[in-house]
Design a protein around this motif. Structure first.
Motif, PDB file in Angstrom:
ATOM      1  N   CYS A  42      48.904 -15.313 -74.871  1.00  6.64           N
ATOM      2  CA  CYS A  42      48.056 -15.327 -73.671  1.00  6.64           C
ATOM      3  C   CYS A  42      48.237 -16.627 -72.900  1.00  6.64           C
ATOM      4  O   CYS A  42      48.295 -16.619 -71.667  1.00  6.64           O
ATOM      5  CB  CYS A  42      46.592 -15.152 -74.057  1.00  6.64           C
ATOM      6  N   THR A  45      51.414 -16.325 -70.970  1.00  4.79           N
ATOM      7  CA  THR A  45      51.473 -15.250 -70.000  1.00  4.79           C
ATOM      8  C   THR A  45      50.554 -15.464 -68.794  1.00  4.79           C
ATOM      9  O   THR A  45      50.930 -15.132 -67.667  1.00  4.79           O
ATOM     10  CB  THR A  45      51.111 -13.913 -70.678  1.00  4.79           C
ATOM     11  N   ILE A  46      49.375 -16.007 -68.983  1.00  9.70           N
ATOM     12  CA  ILE A  46      48.387 -16.137 -67.908  1.00  9.70           C
ATOM     13  C   ILE A  46      48.927 -16.926 -66.710  1.00  9.70           C
ATOM     14  O   ILE A  46      48.762 -16.486 -65.575  1.00  9.70           O
ATOM     15  CB  ILE A  46      47.063 -16.714 -68.440  1.00  9.70           C
ATOM     16  N   LYS A  48      51.809 -17.017 -65.571  1.00  6.86           N
ATOM     17  CA  LYS A  48      52.861 -16.236 -64.928  1.00  6.86           C
ATOM     18  C   LYS A  48      52.332 -15.002 -64.202  1.00  6.86           C
ATOM     19  O   LYS A  48      53.104 -14.284 -63.577  1.00  6.86           O
ATOM     20  CB  LYS A  48      53.885 -15.786 -65.966  1.00  6.86           C
ATOM     21  N   LEU A  49      51.037 -14.746 -64.265  1.00  5.33           N
ATOM     22  CA  LEU A  49      50.463 -13.572 -63.626  1.00  5.33           C
ATOM     23  C   LEU A  49      50.670 -13.611 -62.121  1.00  5.33           C
ATOM     24  O   LEU A  49      50.733 -14.675 -61.509  1.00  5.33           O
ATOM     25  CB  LEU A  49      48.965 -13.472 -63.922  1.00  5.33           C
ATOM     26  N   LYS A  50      50.753 -12.443 -61.520  1.00  9.20           N
ATOM     27  CA  LYS A  50      51.005 -12.322 -60.091  1.00  9.20           C
ATOM     28  C   LYS A  50      49.932 -13.041 -59.274  1.00  9.20           C
ATOM     29  O   LYS A  50      50.232 -13.718 -58.292  1.00  9.20           O
ATOM     30  CB  LYS A  50      51.049 -10.839 -59.727  1.00  9.20           C
ATOM     31  N   THR A  51      48.679 -12.923 -59.681  1.00  5.44           N
ATOM     32  CA  THR A  51      47.591 -13.553 -58.936  1.00  5.44           C
ATOM     33  C   THR A  51      47.614 -15.067 -59.074  1.00  5.44           C
ATOM     34  O   THR A  51      47.082 -15.771 -58.222  1.00  5.44           O
ATOM     35  CB  THR A  51      46.225 -13.033 -59.416  1.00  5.44           C
ATOM     36  N   ARG A  52      48.220 -15.580 -60.142  1.00  2.47           N
ATOM     37  CA  ARG A  52      48.288 -17.025 -60.339  1.00  2.47           C
ATOM     38  C   ARG A  52      49.492 -17.648 -59.637  1.00  2.47           C
ATOM     39  O   ARG A  52      49.486 -18.834 -59.355  1.00  2.47           O
ATOM     40  CB  ARG A  52      48.381 -17.357 -61.831  1.00  2.47           C
TER      41      ARG A  52
END
Length: 76
Positions: A42, A45-46, A48-52
């Motif tokens: 996590c 991955t977090i 790399k999120l689209k919203t980030r």
């Protein structure tokens, strides 16, 4: 949700539960043998999120604070 969390949005509170073991005690996921491995995944991955990763259009609203008209201090 952390009690002193300033963002008490309904959509961002709660917890995530993951079933890690089968009924016989074997791991359900080969890539996640324990809880620490899930947390490390996590953490990777977090960000790399689209919203980030999307840049906000119109500039950063927090960066604009403190700029603009300045009040003059002095005797009246």
């Amino acid at each position: 949700m952390y009690p002193r969390d300033p963002n008490r949005d309904v959509n961002s509170r709660g917890r995530i539960r993951i079933k890690m073991l089968n009924e016989d005690g074997a791991s359900m996921y080969e890539q996640f043998p324990n809880k620490k491995s899930v947390l490390l995944y996590c953490c990777d991955t977090i960000p790399k999120l689209k919203t980030r990763t999307q840049k906000s259009s119109g500039g950063d609203s927090a960066g604009g604070q403190g700029q603009g008209k300045k009040k003059k201090k002095g005797k009246r």
